[in-house]
Design a protein around this motif. Structure first.
Motif, PDB file in Angstrom:
ATOM      1  N   MET A 106       1.563  -5.545 -12.988  1.00 44.57           N
ATOM      2  CA  MET A 106       2.390  -6.327 -12.069  1.00 44.57           C
ATOM      3  C   MET A 106       3.744  -5.662 -11.833  1.00 44.57           C
ATOM      4  O   MET A 106       4.258  -5.644 -10.708  1.00 44.57           O
ATOM      5  CB  MET A 106       2.582  -7.742 -12.645  1.00 44.57           C
ATOM      6  CG  MET A 106       3.217  -8.747 -11.673  1.00 44.57           C
ATOM      7  SD  MET A 106       2.294  -8.929 -10.148  1.00 44.57           S
ATOM      8  CE  MET A 106       0.771  -9.606 -10.788  1.00 44.57           C
ATOM      9  N   ALA A 107       4.325  -5.082 -12.897  1.00 40.25           N
ATOM     10  CA  ALA A 107       5.616  -4.398 -12.770  1.00 40.25           C
ATOM     11  C   ALA A 107       5.502  -3.187 -11.834  1.00 40.25           C
ATOM     12  O   ALA A 107       6.415  -2.905 -11.051  1.00 40.25           O
ATOM     13  CB  ALA A 107       6.110  -3.962 -14.146  1.00 40.25           C
ATOM     14  N   SER A 108       4.371  -2.491 -11.911  1.00 43.04           N
ATOM     15  CA  SER A 108       4.165  -1.330 -11.029  1.00 43.04           C
ATOM     16  C   SER A 108       4.085  -1.761  -9.575  1.00 43.04           C
ATOM     17  O   SER A 108       4.630  -1.092  -8.682  1.00 43.04           O
ATOM     18  CB  SER A 108       2.874  -0.599 -11.416  1.00 43.04           C
ATOM     19  OG  SER A 108       2.970  -0.119 -12.736  1.00 43.04           O
ATOM     20  N   LEU A 109       3.405  -2.872  -9.324  1.00 48.17           N
ATOM     21  CA  LEU A 109       3.305  -3.376  -7.953  1.00 48.17           C
ATOM     22  C   LEU A 109       4.691  -3.713  -7.394  1.00 48.17           C
ATOM     23  O   LEU A 109       5.016  -3.391  -6.249  1.00 48.17           O
ATOM     24  CB  LEU A 109       2.424  -4.630  -7.912  1.00 48.17           C
ATOM     25  CG  LEU A 109       0.918  -4.405  -8.077  1.00 48.17           C
ATOM     26  CD1 LEU A 109       0.196  -5.738  -8.191  1.00 48.17           C
ATOM     27  CD2 LEU A 109       0.357  -3.624  -6.885  1.00 48.17           C
ATOM     28  N   VAL A 110       5.515  -4.345  -8.218  1.00 49.14           N
ATOM     29  CA  VAL A 110       6.869  -4.704  -7.780  1.00 49.14           C
ATOM     30  C   VAL A 110       7.704  -3.445  -7.545  1.00 49.14           C
ATOM     31  O   VAL A 110       8.506  -3.374  -6.605  1.00 49.14           O
ATOM     32  CB  VAL A 110       7.536  -5.637  -8.809  1.00 49.14           C
ATOM     33  CG1 VAL A 110       9.007  -5.851  -8.484  1.00 49.14           C
ATOM     34  CG2 VAL A 110       6.821  -6.974  -8.832  1.00 49.14           C
ATOM     35  N   SER A 111       7.524  -2.429  -8.385  1.00 45.28           N
ATOM     36  CA  SER A 111       8.256  -1.166  -8.207  1.00 45.28           C
ATOM     37  C   SER A 111       7.885  -0.521  -6.876  1.00 45.28           C
ATOM     38  O   SER A 111       8.751  -0.030  -6.137  1.00 45.28           O
ATOM     39  CB  SER A 111       7.920  -0.201  -9.344  1.00 45.28           C
ATOM     40  OG  SER A 111       8.272  -0.762 -10.572  1.00 45.28           O
ATOM     41  N   PHE A 112       6.579  -0.536  -6.577  1.00 48.36           N
ATOM     42  CA  PHE A 112       6.118   0.027  -5.306  1.00 48.36           C
ATOM     43  C   PHE A 112       6.710  -0.751  -4.136  1.00 48.36           C
ATOM     44  O   PHE A 112       7.169  -0.169  -3.148  1.00 48.36           O
ATOM     45  CB  PHE A 112       4.584  -0.026  -5.270  1.00 48.36           C
ATOM     46  CG  PHE A 112       4.007   0.505  -3.985  1.00 48.36           C
ATOM     47  CD1 PHE A 112       3.982   1.868  -3.709  1.00 48.36           C
ATOM     48  CD2 PHE A 112       3.485  -0.367  -3.040  1.00 48.36           C
ATOM     49  CE1 PHE A 112       3.452   2.345  -2.518  1.00 48.36           C
ATOM     50  CE2 PHE A 112       2.963   0.091  -1.847  1.00 48.36           C
ATOM     51  CZ  PHE A 112       2.945   1.468  -1.589  1.00 48.36           C
ATOM     52  N   TYR A 113       6.708  -2.064  -4.254  1.00 47.55           N
ATOM     53  CA  TYR A 113       7.271  -2.936  -3.218  1.00 47.55           C
ATOM     54  C   TYR A 113       8.749  -2.630  -3.001  1.00 47.55           C
ATOM     55  O   TYR A 113       9.236  -2.554  -1.876  1.00 47.55           O
ATOM     56  CB  TYR A 113       7.071  -4.392  -3.639  1.00 47.55           C
ATOM     57  CG  TYR A 113       7.734  -5.410  -2.738  1.00 47.55           C
ATOM     58  CD1 TYR A 113       7.132  -5.836  -1.563  1.00 47.55           C
ATOM     59  CD2 TYR A 113       8.976  -5.951  -3.069  1.00 47.55           C
ATOM     60  CE1 TYR A 113       7.741  -6.768  -0.748  1.00 47.55           C
ATOM     61  CE2 TYR A 113       9.592  -6.887  -2.259  1.00 47.55           C
ATOM     62  CZ  TYR A 113       8.963  -7.286  -1.098  1.00 47.55           C
ATOM     63  OH  TYR A 113       9.568  -8.210  -0.289  1.00 47.55           O
TER      64      TYR A 113
END
Length: 1447
Positions: free
Chosen positions: A88-95
């Motif tokens: 989930m943290a990676s998705l937010v970083s990408f966002y």
């Protein structure tokens, strides 16, 4: 170690949800705002490095979790949750790399927090690993050989670097923000404000709708200032009256092919919303049954030996519990709010449809009171049914799910026995529900009758007070309320029986089921017993819902049938005769036909109008209609307008646009200008000429605001003449082809009548076709065609010269009576034959000024005042102590507490006894259980019965207090208070108090007792729970305080916004004929839709605020439940009692529902208590002087002579207003006839009202036969005086009840006065004679006949002092001559004060009083005044003779 692992899992899950929520929230917000901004070149490097490190760390944690499973064959939940959170943290970083939020922050704070947390965990992990190896650097490779250490050593540097990058990016962003602030100050704040205020339901994203965040701007606004309508966003398009009504009308059109069922049409118009709502209802039901299903596993887990794997299993169970409860809460909120939205849509559609129908309904349709009740009560109930509609299919689903759980836990026979008992209870409930339905129908019928009478009484309260009848009518109203109360009492006792079954049904089902288990030797364990008890508690809902559902279906069906009846009413359209203009010169074609008001009622066998010959009226002709009282003049005009149903023959054809001036003026609330324009554009020149033609200039100059002067409800602040001239101006300004004027000159004096005839009729309308009915025969000679009416037939027609030439004609007979009147006046005037110059326009005005003649610029047309802030504690205390001074309240509370204690005791007993086999005997187990359960049932029965007793008594006392206060209020209160406000309190608010508020308030207290008992139970297992509850309660109370400031004002606005709808309904129904004639239906439809939308937008946001609060409170208590379960899982088995712990979990399942019920009731009670507050507002109205003063009662024979002395009378209506009477001093001798004349504002009406003490003198006194009238009771005064007001008033009932409301006279006396007033023959035409019905407002009698009834009523009373306020204005000359003769004969021994503008009425009086601007201008005998040719009275007589004499 297990505890550490549990903490890690909990923290990981919390971060996972926090990051997920942030991602959803900002993704949806970005898609909504469309304000994504790509990163500038500067921070791109940081974003790429951040994303890369996050992906590497995610892959590391996933790889470690997979490796751990393959190596050890176990799954550590801490590893899995750690890996999922990194994904989930990676998705937010990408966002964050691709887009930024609108405030341009680099990294979300929640993500930075996660990095910090992960850094701490990895640092601790590496530190522990190093300590294990005793910091031996030489054995570094051995240290790295352990999988945990490899991940920690690789991850820690990356995490530290991530934190540094985050800090650098924030510093750079801070500099950018500073630059932005310096270069473009204020822009960011403005954007923020716009975004916050701009968010509403229609623009909100999914997450915002799910959590009701879109309401935050309203809460912020309501927190800092009082909410007003302008602060509330518009209602969504789907809920607008326009959209909802069009969908319903379309459905009805389709249904008409199949039979036009209103219920099917409504369902068809909202089926999509219903389907979506059904999904939420289904999800909620399934989620709610997860708890009882899982209780067995949870209790079994608590009984098992402790091990790491079992703790993990317990944690999984706790987490599933939490998820299911969260899903249940969210789906329930969407279900309930969706149901309310559908209700709003249905209400809007029905109100609009009913209004449209009310405008088009035939004249003999439903009464005004009934239609108001349909809008107030029936439409509300149909809207409320949307809440219950899914119960039809949910109920069997709930029962099936419960049976499945029971079958899994107890087996076949016990589950079947539970089903049998459930069905038995439902069957027992069914007759009670049927009884409820019948009783509710009776309540509605009684309420209809009461509201109808209240409506009529409030409209005519002035007349009642002048006749001193208000006490009698109050008693009648209280008798109607007593009838309603008797049905209400039976209804509430039936509800008590239903409530008792509801609360005892789980007990009954559990006793039978467990008894069967013992009989068939089914093993009872703590797990199965508690699961069964939880299931029974949920099964309680469908058992209760079935009768309530049946009751609601029955009530809704009654309401649907009542509205269907209105919709099926015969449309006026079929009798309408609208035809477009044709080139021919013929504008009205009349052919042989018959018309009757009551086409479906066999009682009216004789047609109202019978036309036997062909007539054609040409363009530009002036057609006069004359005839005696009741001859059918107004009815003929109504036939031409298409207002009377055709019985046989051919409809009258009217070609071209039309305008109509009814005999009884119909004036809208608003300004004078709005009344005249009536929806048309302003044409200044034409408007001025219309004002001049209708003699309105002087009135407009007199009003402070000119033509923007506010007109009150029904034009109560205008005189009769002003109302007549305003509606005439409305007709003229409409610029139609054809004009229908019904007796337009009766309410005006000689001069004004002449002005209207010459300037308006003969000049402004010179090229128009005008059909006018009149008693003023002097206006007939100028007509092109005269129609003479008698007994509903046109007996003669022709020009004036043709008709006057026929010696034996009806027309000649009527003209002879007119000549007789002129001859009566001429002898008085012959001595003074000097020519008099015409009066200055409007010098002597016609009309009686309805009370407040000189204060028309006093702005009383204000918004309804509402209390602000919290509902005061005094309101609560008054409500609670209204019945028996609150003595039953402690008894009711004690019953509830004992019920709760015994119910919990019985549940604990059976779970404790079943925990170990053989702990107690089977007989003792069931015996004790039955004893405790039976005791709880007895206490709940006592509670429900006492509640019904208290509810009925409270409702009755509050109603009695309000209605008594209203009836004792001064007349000025009714002049400033629209009747819709009184009706709203008398119907909607009183209904809420009757059946709602007592149970809401009690429900709050009972739920609070249940909640406290559960908290006490939980604290027995783990005292730490109390600390958590304290924190959660503190947050909940803060939420509630934050919520209530906004919700309270919204709830008040809901009540206030309903009144204008009722007022518009009431006003439009009264003027339906005028609206139809002017083709203004669309404008009025637009207005009602706007009013409904204003009501809907407030109701929509009012419902939403409740869900906003509930979704937050639910989540808090779900967390508490989760925390309790975690404690139960992690505590050592030796420290807890498994039965008690299982009982805690069982009761905990209801925790979120219960706390939501407490908070919801806490807020809802306050909102509902506004109804009590509104009723108490009208229970403390300053009252008039006492009706009777025992120490100052006059003699029974008083007044003997009838001498009236006015001594220096000064009267002022308002402290800030002008003085109306200025030192009036005169004496009216006993047994004399005194005529009172004067222009508008001169004080004629004020003088009469001072005599009746409608208004009290500021200075001076009035003596009647030496008695100071201000020192005696109002009833003693008014009952000795008689009056006929200018507006004749009849009441719904019979001829007998209208003549003798107090039932003091025999039939013989009634027939005598009817004969004297020339009404006997009219009454004998109906076979029911004195019991012949009189419609609401006397609509089935002509205005002239109504005046005669009022005269008969006065003669029957035989009073010494009589006031005739233009008593014969709407009567033909011949009848008037006979009536005047009767008055002279019957009142020879009376003092008669006549306020008049028809010269024959006052010319033979003993004295004439002329008032001018509140002072006496002239007061002498008529012949003395006529000798002075400059006197006002002399000029008036000259004008009358000049107008009346043949040319």
């Amino acid at each position: 170690m297990a505890i550490v692992d549990t903490l890690l899992v909990t923290a990981n899950v919390a971060f996972f949800y926090a990051i997920l929520i942030w991602l959803l929230l900002h993704t949806l917000r970005q898609s909504k705002l469309q304000r994504a901004v790509f990163l500038q070149q500067g921070p791109k490097f940081f974003s790429i490095i951040t994303l890369l490190f996050n992906f590497i760390l995610t892959l590391l944690t996933i790889a470690f979790a997979v490796h751990e499973y393959r190596t050890n064959k176990i799954v550590r939940y801490s590893s899995v949750t750690f890996a999922l959170t990194w994904v989930m943290a990676s998705l937010v970083s990408f966002y964050s790399m691709k887009k930024t939020t609108r405030d341009n922050k680099r990294f979300p704070f929640v993500l930075v927090l996660w990095w910090v947390w992960a850094s701490i965990i990895e640092a601790i992990s590496v530190s522990i690993g190093l300590m294990k190896n005793n910091f031996e650097y030489l054995d570094f490779w051995n240290f790295l050989s352990e999988d945990d250490n490899i991940v920690g050593v690789v991850s820690l540097p990356m995490l530290l670097l991530l934190l540094c990058l985050s800090f650098c990016a924030r510093e750079e962003q801070h500099n950018t923000d500073m630059e932005q602030l310096l270069v473009h100050p204020g822009e960011e704040e403005e954007e923020d404000d716009d975004d916050e205020d701009g968010e509403n339901f229609t623009t909100a994203g999914i997450w915002s709708q799910l959590t009701f965040r879109w309401l935050n701007p309203i809460f912020r606004k309501g927190r800092v200032q009082k909410l007003e309508l302008a602060h509330i966003p518009d209602v969504p398009h789907s809920e607008t009256a326009e959209n909802a009504s069009s969908l319903l009308e379309e459905s009805l059109r389709k249904q008409k092919l199949e039979g036009a069922s209103l219920a099917k049409a409504i369902t068809s118009s909202v089926w999509k919303s219903l389907a979506l709502n059904a999904v939420f209802a289904g999800v909620n039901t399934i989620a709610s049954y997860m708890g009882p299903l899982l209780i067995t596993y949870f209790v079994n887990f608590l009984v098992d030996d402790n091990s790491n794997s079992s703790i993990q299993c317990g944690l999984i169970l706790a987490f599933i519990f939490f998820l299911s409860k969260t899903l249940e809460s969210l789906s329930q909120r969407q279900w309930y709010f969706g149901a309310q939205r559908i209700g709003i849509r249905v209400r809007a559609a029905l109100m609009t449809l009913m209004y449209s129908k009310s405008l088009m309904i035939k004249c003999a349709g439903p009464t005004h009171g009934k239609i108001i009740n349909l809008v107030n009560v029936d439409v509300e109930r149909i809207g409320d049914f949307c809440w219950y509609i899914h119960g039809v299919w949910l109920l069997p689903v709930q029962v099936i799910l419960a049976l499945v759980i029971l079958y899994i836990n107890l087996g076949f026979l016990p589950s079947i026995s539970a089903l049998a008992v459930t069905i038995l209870v439902m069957v027992c409930n069914t007759p009670l529900a049927n009884m409820q339905e019948k009783l509710h129908s009776k309540i509605m019928e009684a309420k209809d009758t009461r509201i109808k009478m209240t409506s009529e009484t409030m409209k005519n309260i002035r007349i009642l007070k002048l006749h001193s009848w208000e006490s009698t009518f109050l008693q009648k109203l209280l008798q109607l309320r007593d009838t309603e109360k008797s049905w209400l009492q039976k209804y509430l006792y039936t509800c008590s029986a239903v409530a008792t079954l509801f609360w005892t049904s789980p007990t009954l089902v559990s006793v039978v089921t467990f008894g069967i288990c013992i009989l068939v030797n089914t093993e009872l364990t703590a797990a199965t017993v508690l699961s069964a008890l939880a299931t029974f508690r949920i099964l309680q809902e469908p058992i209760y819902n079935l009768p309530e559902l049946i009751s609601m279906i029955a009530q809704t069906k009654v309401s649907l049938d009542r509205i269907q009846e209105l919709i099926n009413e015969e449309d006026q359209n079929q009798f309408m005769n609208k035809h477009s203009s044709k080139d021919s010169s013929i504008v009205i074609e009349i052919k042989p036909s018959e018309y009757a008001w009551e086409t479906s009622d066999g009682t009216n066998k004789k047609p109202t109008i019978q036309i036997t010959e062909n007539l054609k009226i040409k363009k530009g002709q002036k057609v006069a209609v004359c005839g005696s009282v009741g001859s059918g003049k107004s009815s003929l005009l109504c036939c031409m307008l298409g207002e009377i149903p055709l019985v046989s023959g051919t409809l009258i054809k009217v070609y071209g646009t039309r305008s109509y001036v009814p005999q009884s003026p119909w004036i809208q609330s608003g300004t004078v200008r709005e009344n005249i324009l009536f929806g048309k554009e302003m044409n200044k020149d034409f408007y001025e000429s219309v004002l001049d033609g209708c003699a309105l200039h002087q009135d407009i100059n007199m009003w402070g605001d000119g033509d923007l002067n506010i007109v009150e409800e029904r034009g109560i602040n205008l005189s009769g003449g002003q109302k007549q001239r305003i509606q005439l101006a409305r007709a003229v300004y409409n610029d139609s082809d054809i004009y229908f004027l019904d007796d337009p000159f009766s309410a005006v004096d000689a001069h004004t009548g002449t002005h209207l005839f010459k300037k308006c009729l003969m000049q402004l309308l010179s090229e128009k076709t005008v059909v006018y009915a009149t008693h003023q025969l002097e206006f007939l000679e100028a007509a092109d065609l005269i129609l003479v009416m008698k007994d509903g037939k046109i007996v003669e027609s022709g020009r004036y010269k043709e008709l006057i030439a026929c010696p034996n004609c009806e027309f000649v007979r009527q003209m002879a009576a007119h000549e007789e009147t002129i001859n009566q006046i001429n002898p008085w005037h012959e001595e003074n034959s000097i020519s008099c110059r015409p009066l200055q326009k409007n010098q002597i005005e016609v009309a009686e000024e309805n009370l407040q003649e000189s204060i028309s610029n006093w702005k009383r047309n204000k918004e309804e005042e509402a209390e602000t802030g919290r509902v005061k504690w005094s309101v609560y205390s008054t409500f609670v102590t209204s019945a028996y001074r609150g003595s039953l309240v402690p008894v009711i509370l004690l019953c509830q507490i004992l019920f709760q204690v015994m119910q919990m005791g019985s549940n604990y007993w059976i779970s404790w006894a079943a925990e170990q086999t053989g702990r107690v005997t089977k007989g003792m187990l069931m015996g004790t259980f039955v004893l405790l359960s039976g005791g709880s049932s007895i206490f709940i029965l006592g509670r429900t019965v006492l509640m019904a007793v208290v509810a009925v008594e409270t409702a009755q006392r509050l109603f009695h207090g309000m209605i008594t206060s209203v009836f004792r209020a001064p007349v000025s209160f009714f002049d400033t208070t629209p009747s819709s406000r009184i009706l709203s309190r008398s119907s909607t608010d009183q209904s809420t108090i009757d059946t709602d508020i007592p149970y809401r308030l009690a429900g709050l207290v009972f739920a609070l007792i249940q909640l406290l008992s559960i908290i006490m139970l939980m604290s027995q297992v783990a005292w730490q729970v109390i600390l958590v509850f304290l924190v959660v309660f503190a947050i909940s109370i803060w939420y509630q305080a934050y919520y209530i400031t906004t919700a309270r004002e919204l709830a008040r606005m809901v009540g206030i916004r309903k009144a204008p709808i009722l007022h518009h309904f009431s006003e439009s129904i009264a003027g339906a004929a005028t609206i139809r004639c002017f083709n203004q239906e669309q404008i009025f439809m637009t207005k009602i839709k706007d009013l409904v939308d204003e009501y809907s937008r407030v109701a929509f946001h009012n419902y939403a605020t409740m869900e906003w609060l509930s979704v937050r409170i639910n989540f808090l208590f779900n967390l508490v439940f989760y925390f309790v379960l975690i404690i139960l899982v992690t505590l050592p088995r030796s420290a807890i009692d498994p039965s008690l712990a299982g009982l805690v979990a069982t009761y905990g399942l209801n925790l979120n529902v219960l706390q939501a019920w407490v908070i919801w009731n806490l807020c809802n009670v306050e909102n509902k208590m506004i109804s009590v507050e509104r009723i108490l507002q009208f229970s403390s109205i300053p009252s008039e002087a006492p009706l009777i003063i025992q120490d100052c009662r006059p003699e029974p024979e008083w007044p003997m002579e009838g001498k009236i002395e006015l001594q220096n009378i000064h009267i002022q209506y308002d402290p800030a207003g002008p003085m109306v009477l200025k030192g009036v001093t005169c004496t009216f001798p006993g047994r004399k006839k005194i005529g009172v004349v004067g222009r508008t504002g001169s004080g004629k009406s004020t003088l009469v009202q001072a005599l009746f003490r409608v208004v009290e003198p500021l200075e001076g006194k009035i003596l009647i036969d030496g008695v100071h009238i201000s020192k005696i009771g109002l009833q003693d005064l008014r009952s000795k005086l008689g009056i006929i007001p200018q507006d004749p008033t009849l009441f719904l009932g019979t001829v007998r009840t209208n003549l003798d409301p107090l039932e003091q006279h025999a039939d013989k006396e009634l027939w005598e006065v009817l004969k004297k007033c020339h009404l006997a023959e009219i009454v004998r035409q109906d076979p029911r004679l004195l019991d012949a019905p009189v419609a609401e407002n006397g609509e089935n009698w002509s205005v002239g006949q109504r005046q005669l009834v009022c005269l008969a009523r006065l003669l029957l009373k035989k009073r010494r002092i009589l006031v005739l306020d233009e008593a014969t204005a709407s009567i033909d000359t011949a009848t008037d001559n006979l009536i005047q003769k009767t008055i002279r004969e019957e009142t020879s021994e009376c003092t008669v004060i006549t306020v008049a503008h028809r010269i024959p009425t006052v010319i033979d009086n003993d004295l004439v009083l002329v008032l001018d601007e509140g002072t006496i201008a002239e007061y002498d005998e008529p012949d003395q005044l006529l000798q002075n040719n400059t006197s006002s009275f002399s000029k008036l007589v000259s004008e009358f003779l000049r107008r009346s004499s043949p040319k």
